[in-house]
Scaffold this motif. Structure first.
Motif, mmCIF file in Angstrom:
data_model
loop_
_atom_site.group_PDB
_atom_site.id
_atom_site.type_symbol
_atom_site.label_atom_id
_atom_site.label_comp_id
_atom_site.label_asym_id
_atom_site.label_seq_id
_atom_site.Cartn_x
_atom_site.Cartn_y
_atom_site.Cartn_z
ATOM 1 N N PHE A 313 0.811 -1.219 0.000
ATOM 2 C CA PHE A 313 0.000 0.000 0.000
ATOM 3 C C PHE A 313 0.846 1.271 0.000
ATOM 4 O O PHE A 313 0.324 2.357 -0.217
ATOM 5 N N LEU A 314 2.124 1.132 0.277
ATOM 6 C CA LEU A 314 3.011 2.270 0.018
ATOM 7 C C LEU A 314 3.197 2.390 -1.491
ATOM 8 O O LEU A 314 3.153 3.470 -2.062
ATOM 9 N N ALA A 315 3.396 1.229 -2.118
ATOM 10 C CA ALA A 315 3.674 1.210 -3.556
ATOM 11 C C ALA A 315 2.475 1.682 -4.368
ATOM 12 O O ALA A 315 2.632 2.345 -5.393
ATOM 13 N N ASP A 316 1.270 1.351 -3.916
ATOM 14 C CA ASP A 316 0.080 1.740 -4.675
ATOM 15 C C ASP A 316 -1.096 1.963 -3.740
ATOM 16 O O ASP A 316 -1.665 1.012 -3.205
ATOM 17 N N ALA A 317 -1.484 3.216 -3.571
ATOM 18 C CA ALA A 317 -2.596 3.560 -2.687
ATOM 19 C C ALA A 317 -3.915 3.032 -3.253
ATOM 20 O O ALA A 317 -4.897 2.875 -2.539
ATOM 21 N N ASN A 318 -3.919 2.777 -4.542
ATOM 22 C CA ASN A 318 -5.150 2.395 -5.238
ATOM 23 C C ASN A 318 -5.240 0.908 -5.529
ATOM 24 O O ASN A 318 -6.024 0.476 -6.363
ATOM 25 N N TRP A 319 -4.440 0.130 -4.846
ATOM 26 C CA TRP A 319 -4.337 -1.309 -5.072
ATOM 27 C C TRP A 319 -5.725 -1.963 -5.087
ATOM 28 O O TRP A 319 -6.066 -2.719 -6.000
ATOM 29 N N VAL A 320 -6.520 -1.657 -4.066
ATOM 30 C CA VAL A 320 -7.804 -2.361 -3.913
ATOM 31 C C VAL A 320 -8.757 -2.012 -5.055
ATOM 32 O O VAL A 320 -9.355 -2.903 -5.675
ATOM 33 N N ASN A 321 -8.879 -0.738 -5.353
ATOM 34 C CA ASN A 321 -9.792 -0.360 -6.440
ATOM 35 C C ASN A 321 -9.355 -0.954 -7.772
ATOM 36 O O ASN A 321 -10.183 -1.364 -8.586
ATOM 37 N N LYS A 322 -8.045 -0.995 -7.978
ATOM 38 C CA LYS A 322 -7.558 -1.582 -9.236
ATOM 39 C C LYS A 322 -7.903 -3.066 -9.299
ATOM 40 O O LYS A 322 -8.330 -3.570 -10.342
ATOM 41 N N ALA A 323 -7.720 -3.769 -8.181
ATOM 42 C CA ALA A 323 -8.060 -5.200 -8.166
ATOM 43 C C ALA A 323 -9.555 -5.377 -8.434
ATOM 44 O O ALA A 323 -9.970 -6.209 -9.243
ATOM 45 N N LYS A 324 -10.333 -4.565 -7.766
ATOM 46 C CA LYS A 324 -11.791 -4.663 -7.893
ATOM 47 C C LYS A 324 -12.245 -4.446 -9.337
ATOM 48 O O LYS A 324 -13.158 -5.105 -9.823
ATOM 49 N N ASN A 325 -11.556 -3.524 -10.015
ATOM 50 C CA ASN A 325 -11.939 -3.207 -11.392
ATOM 51 C C ASN A 325 -11.249 -4.085 -12.429
ATOM 52 O O ASN A 325 -11.247 -3.757 -13.614
ATOM 53 N N GLY A 326 -10.609 -5.151 -11.964
ATOM 54 C CA GLY A 326 -9.950 -6.039 -12.924
ATOM 55 C C GLY A 326 -8.725 -5.431 -13.565
ATOM 56 O O GLY A 326 -8.366 -5.742 -14.698
ATOM 57 N N GLN A 327 -8.076 -4.532 -12.856
ATOM 58 C CA GLN A 327 -6.880 -3.883 -13.421
ATOM 59 C C GLN A 327 -5.620 -4.289 -12.666
ATOM 60 O O GLN A 327 -4.769 -3.454 -12.379
ATOM 61 N N ALA A 328 -5.516 -5.574 -12.359
ATOM 62 C CA ALA A 328 -4.340 -6.027 -11.605
ATOM 63 C C ALA A 328 -3.048 -5.690 -12.335
ATOM 64 O O ALA A 328 -2.032 -5.400 -11.716
ATOM 65 N N ASP A 329 -3.097 -5.694 -13.666
ATOM 66 C CA ASP A 329 -1.861 -5.424 -14.406
ATOM 67 C C ASP A 329 -1.483 -3.945 -14.385
ATOM 68 O O ASP A 329 -0.481 -3.539 -14.944
ATOM 69 N N ARG A 330 -2.322 -3.155 -13.721
ATOM 70 C CA ARG A 330 -1.962 -1.737 -13.569
ATOM 71 C C ARG A 330 -1.562 -1.410 -12.131
ATOM 72 O O ARG A 330 -1.346 -0.243 -11.785
ATOM 73 N N ILE A 331 -1.448 -2.434 -11.307
ATOM 74 C CA ILE A 331 -1.003 -2.202 -9.928
ATOM 75 C C ILE A 331 0.504 -1.949 -9.913
ATOM 76 O O ILE A 331 1.269 -2.659 -10.573
ATOM 77 N N ASN A 332 0.887 -0.928 -9.190
ATOM 78 C CA ASN A 332 2.316 -0.663 -8.967
ATOM 79 C C ASN A 332 2.732 -1.592 -7.822
ATOM 80 O O ASN A 332 2.416 -1.343 -6.663
ATOM 81 N N THR A 333 3.405 -2.651 -8.182
ATOM 82 C CA THR A 333 3.629 -3.757 -7.245
ATOM 83 C C THR A 333 4.793 -3.477 -6.304
ATOM 84 O O THR A 333 5.841 -2.998 -6.740
ATOM 85 N N CYS A 334 4.596 -3.822 -5.041
ATOM 86 C CA CYS A 334 5.692 -3.734 -4.072
ATOM 87 C C CYS A 334 6.732 -4.786 -4.448
ATOM 88 O O CYS A 334 6.433 -5.973 -4.553
ATOM 89 N N ILE A 335 7.976 -4.325 -4.645
ATOM 90 C CA ILE A 335 9.049 -5.264 -4.990
ATOM 91 C C ILE A 335 9.848 -5.664 -3.750
ATOM 92 O O ILE A 335 10.910 -6.292 -3.848
ATOM 93 N N ALA A 336 9.353 -5.271 -2.589
ATOM 94 C CA ALA A 336 9.942 -5.694 -1.307
ATOM 95 C C ALA A 336 11.434 -5.356 -1.210
ATOM 96 O O ALA A 336 12.215 -6.122 -0.664
ATOM 97 N N CYS A 337 11.799 -4.213 -1.749
ATOM 98 C CA CYS A 337 13.221 -3.830 -1.756
ATOM 99 C C CYS A 337 13.648 -3.211 -0.438
ATOM 100 O O CYS A 337 14.840 -3.202 -0.118
ATOM 101 N N ASN A 338 12.704 -2.649 0.297
ATOM 102 C CA ASN A 338 12.960 -2.001 1.600
ATOM 103 C C ASN A 338 13.772 -0.719 1.524
ATOM 104 O O ASN A 338 14.063 -0.112 2.557
ATOM 105 N N GLN A 339 14.166 -0.329 0.334
ATOM 106 C CA GLN A 339 15.153 0.753 0.253
ATOM 107 C C GLN A 339 14.643 2.112 0.686
ATOM 108 O O GLN A 339 15.412 2.942 1.156
#
Ligand code: FMN
Length: 694
Positions: A313-339
């Motif tokens: 949710f840091l990576a994408d504030a809109n994660w849930v709405n994008k999933a709901k609308n079938g736009q998973a491929d537009r999610i800015n995915t957390c790459i778990a880099c911690n940087q």
């Protein structure tokens, strides 16, 4: 889309609108009252993005429990007023927010820390004082008072932090709890503090208030609890009044990675599922869940009722709405880099996100629609250029992105093929989809020259031409031999190496290359070939959870009976013999990031990489590489190949010379501006900032 994720969850007195919860993250904003406006904006943005419930960063119930001196508090009327700004902002968007109460115990970074027993942690400098019975009883009351005040401040509940090796976890496990009174000994005594806290909190807040308990389902430390003990605790906590059980994984001092990018997705969900079988309240899964498919699978399979994601949710504030609308491929995915998140926490800086520089800067880095659309050229399709193109296009500018190669993503294309860094694929995928969606004109295979830029009449030219690997040719005898290659030639699949390899340069890339060369998972890049690697849709396969557990010594049995779920790691047979060398003296990898560096150092150690520091390179011959070692002796390392990871140089050919007065305004960003150690965090942020300002 994702029917299980979007089925509401009835808690009796209230309902969560979906199964997605934002996990607790201390961002740094909660520690200063004057930052509560920013904190409110940060949470509001995510509530607007559709998440059902959010958990604040840990707030200490008292001074002894501070993580850092003068951390965030919930002790006074003034605190209540500050926190109200947050809760009101969230409730405007139909979201729920609960406050985490975290007592750090011996993990606090100040001299007044306390714990079950006076045993210093290996990761903090202070030794805790043993808590007296009176202390313990007072602490229980402090938890209850904080919860009562949280309710006054408008929170929908509290989360009691019982995992990750913090105070309640310290009492729960023999690892720290050596007490012989009613709070120590068998699990019934060791869990007394946690149970008392829950009872006191429940009594303080009444029935209609959410209490989440974050339970360590696998401690991953010596003397840690067994699954049977974890279940005993879970049942008692349910009985004491917990509404939702959340998952905590591993103590901070554990030497098993729990959140870094090389941890496979959902690697710990089996332990959550095991606990769930024994309790009847909803159970939440956590850690390294970052995409809707994974999350949906967990709920659909009945392994958990709720999904907590923190960094996603840091990576994408809109994660849930994008999933709901079938736009998973537009999610800015957390790459778990911690940087930019956890590493910042340890540097005492505000958290943000490498792939989303707006995170925690919602009121400062604003992408306003432009009133005057301009023609913007962006030269270079690495992450700096794509970030600039994205923001410029979002704002309504007319954007053309030029890329000399036929593939976008720049250095991320090298990163994604390193075993354990497969997530970097997602960032490239995200940007490509966004740019296409926003109608950015993308010109691949187009080498731009100055003439062309002048003729095309752009208002702005953003030069993001990146870097080239520094070559040692002309600087080191034999560097022009065919067995000497750059990391770029290796990672693009263009060139191969033999069975013994010297890696010159032990920065981040030297480590990455050594990991690639020794890992026994992932496909050899020269076999895949440059054509496959040039295809942006090529998605490398991550290590399986089973293999990963074997490598790190994690018991795969959900009902593990070993201490803390640890087992002896499987011996590793590295696929190559690698020498990793640096010129400077001292331990290798000192410059790596705080929260991830130790994982890389452990990896090269377990894979038999021979570390050479203080090496002066003399020459490379067909026998190998000659160095003068630490003791001043000349030495031949017999290797088949040498991979050069000796830094990179900026490419700035397109910048106008001083004195020229081009029509367009020029901006230089990313690696082209400063090559140093490759820095994607700066590259993406600079791209966004430049584009936000034109
Ligand atoms: N967990 C807590 O329980 N309390 C905290 O205060 C807390 N602070 C965190 C701060 C940062 C910057 C990050 C990245 C994590 C923090 N965590 C904290 C851990 C997260 O809740 C979560 O367990 C972890 O990030 C792994 O989950 P994820 O892969 O969904 O991010």
């Amino acid at each position: 889309h994702y029917p299980h994720l979007f089925e509401p969850l009835d808690l009796g007195f209230t309902t969560l609108k979906n199964r997605l919860v934002m996990g607790s993250m201390h961002t740094g904003l909660e520690d200063r009252f004057y930052n509560y406006g920013k904190l409110a904006a940060y949470f509001a943005e995510r509530a607007r993005g559709g998440v059902a419930m959010m958990i604040t960063g840990g707030i200490s119930p008292n001074r002894a429990g501070w993580l850092l001196p003068a951390g965030g508090t919930m002790n006074t009327k003034a605190d209540v007023l500050n926190h109200q700004r947050v809760t009101r902002a969230v409730h405007k968007y139909d979201g729920k927010i609960i406050m985490q109460i975290l007592h750090s115990g011996r993990y606090g970074y100040h001299p007044f820390i306390v714990s079950a027993s006076p045993i210093k942690s290996p990761i903090t400098p202070f030794k805790p004082r043993k808590m007296s019975i009176k202390n313990i009883e007072q602490t229980v009351e402090d938890f209850a008072r904080s919860a009562r005040l949280a309710k006054q401040a408008g929170y929908d509940g509290v989360e009691i932090m019982g995992s990750e090796g913090y105070l309640l976890n310290q009492f729960l496990s023999r690892h720290v709890n050596k007490r012989e009174d009613k709070y120590g000994g068998d699990i019934h005594n060791r869990m007394k503090l946690a149970v008392d806290v829950v009872k006191a909190v429940r009594a303080a807040v009444g029935e209609d208030f959410i209490i989440v308990f974050r339970l360590s389902v696998i401690d991953l430390v010596k003397d840690g609890n067994t699954m049977e003990e974890v279940i005993t605790v879970a049942k008692a906590l349910e009985e004491a009044g917990v509404t939702i059980m959340n998952t905590g994984i591993g103590w901070h001092e554990a030497r098993v990675p729990t959140i870094v990018t090389s941890v496979p997705r959902a690697a710990f969900v089996d332990y959550t599922a095991e606990v769930k079988k024994h309790i009847s309240i909803p159970m939440m899964a956590a850690n390294r869940i970052n995409m809707p498919d994974t999350a949906e699978g967990i709920v659909a399979d009945g392994q958990a009722d709720l999904i907590q994601m923190a960094r996603p949710f840091l990576a994408d504030a809109n994660w849930v709405n994008k999933a709901k609308n079938g736009q998973a491929d537009r999610i800015n995915t957390c790459i778990a880099c911690n940087q930019a998140c956890l590493d910042h926490t340890f540097e005492n800086k505000r958290s943000t996100c490498l792939v989303n520089p707006q995170a925690c800067y919602e009121t400062e880095l604003v992408y306003k629609k432009t009133k005057k659309p301009q023609k913007v050229a962006i030269i270079g399709g690495g992450v700096a250029g794509m970030s600039a193109a994205h923001v410029a296009a979002l704002r309504g500018h007319e954007v053309t992105l030029f890329e000399a190669k036929d593939i976008l993503g720049g250095q991320f294309n090298y990163a994604k093929v390193i075993p354990g860094k497969e997530e970097f694929f997602e960032t490239i995928r995200y940007y490509i989809n966004e740019l296409e969606h926003l109608g950015v004109e993308i010109k691949r295979n187009t080498l731009v020259d100055k003439d062309m830029l002048e003729k095309a009449k752009f208002h702005h030219v953003i030069v993001a031409t990146g870097v080239v690997p520094r070559s040692l040719e002309g600087k080191l005898e034999g560097a022009d031999l065919p067995q000497v290659i750059s990391y770029a030639e290796l990672l693009s699949g263009e060139k191969s190496v033999g069975d013994t390899v010297a890696v010159i340069g032990a920065g981040g890339i030297g480590f990455d290359v050594s990991e690639y060369l020794t890992a026994n998972h992932g496909q050899p890049l020269d076999e895949l070939g440059p054509e496959t690697l040039k295809d942006p849709s090529y998605r490398p396969t991550p290590q399986s959870v089973d293999e990963w557990r074997e490598e790190w010594g994690v018991n795969a049995e959900p009902q593990y009976q070993t201490e803390g779920g640890l087992i002896k790691p499987e011996g590793i047979t590295p696929v190559r013999q690698v020498y990793l060398m640096q010129r400077s003296k001292g331990r290798l990898g000192r410059g790596l990031n705080k929260t991830t560096g130790w994982v890389h150092r452990a990896h090269i150690k377990s894979h038999g990489v021979i570390q050479v520091s203080g090496a002066q390179y003399e020459k490379i011959t067909n026998e190998g590489i000659w160095i003068t070692n630490n003791q001043g002796q000349s030495q031949l390392l017999r290797v088949d190949s040498v991979v050069v990871c000796a830094g990179q140089e900026s490419v700035t050919d397109l910048m106008p010379n001083v004195g020229d007065a081009p029509d367009a305004q020029y901006h230089l960003i990313g690696g082209a501006k400063l090559a140093a150690e490759l820095d994607a965090k700066r590259a993406i942020r600079e791209g966004a900032e430049v584009a936000a300002a034109i």
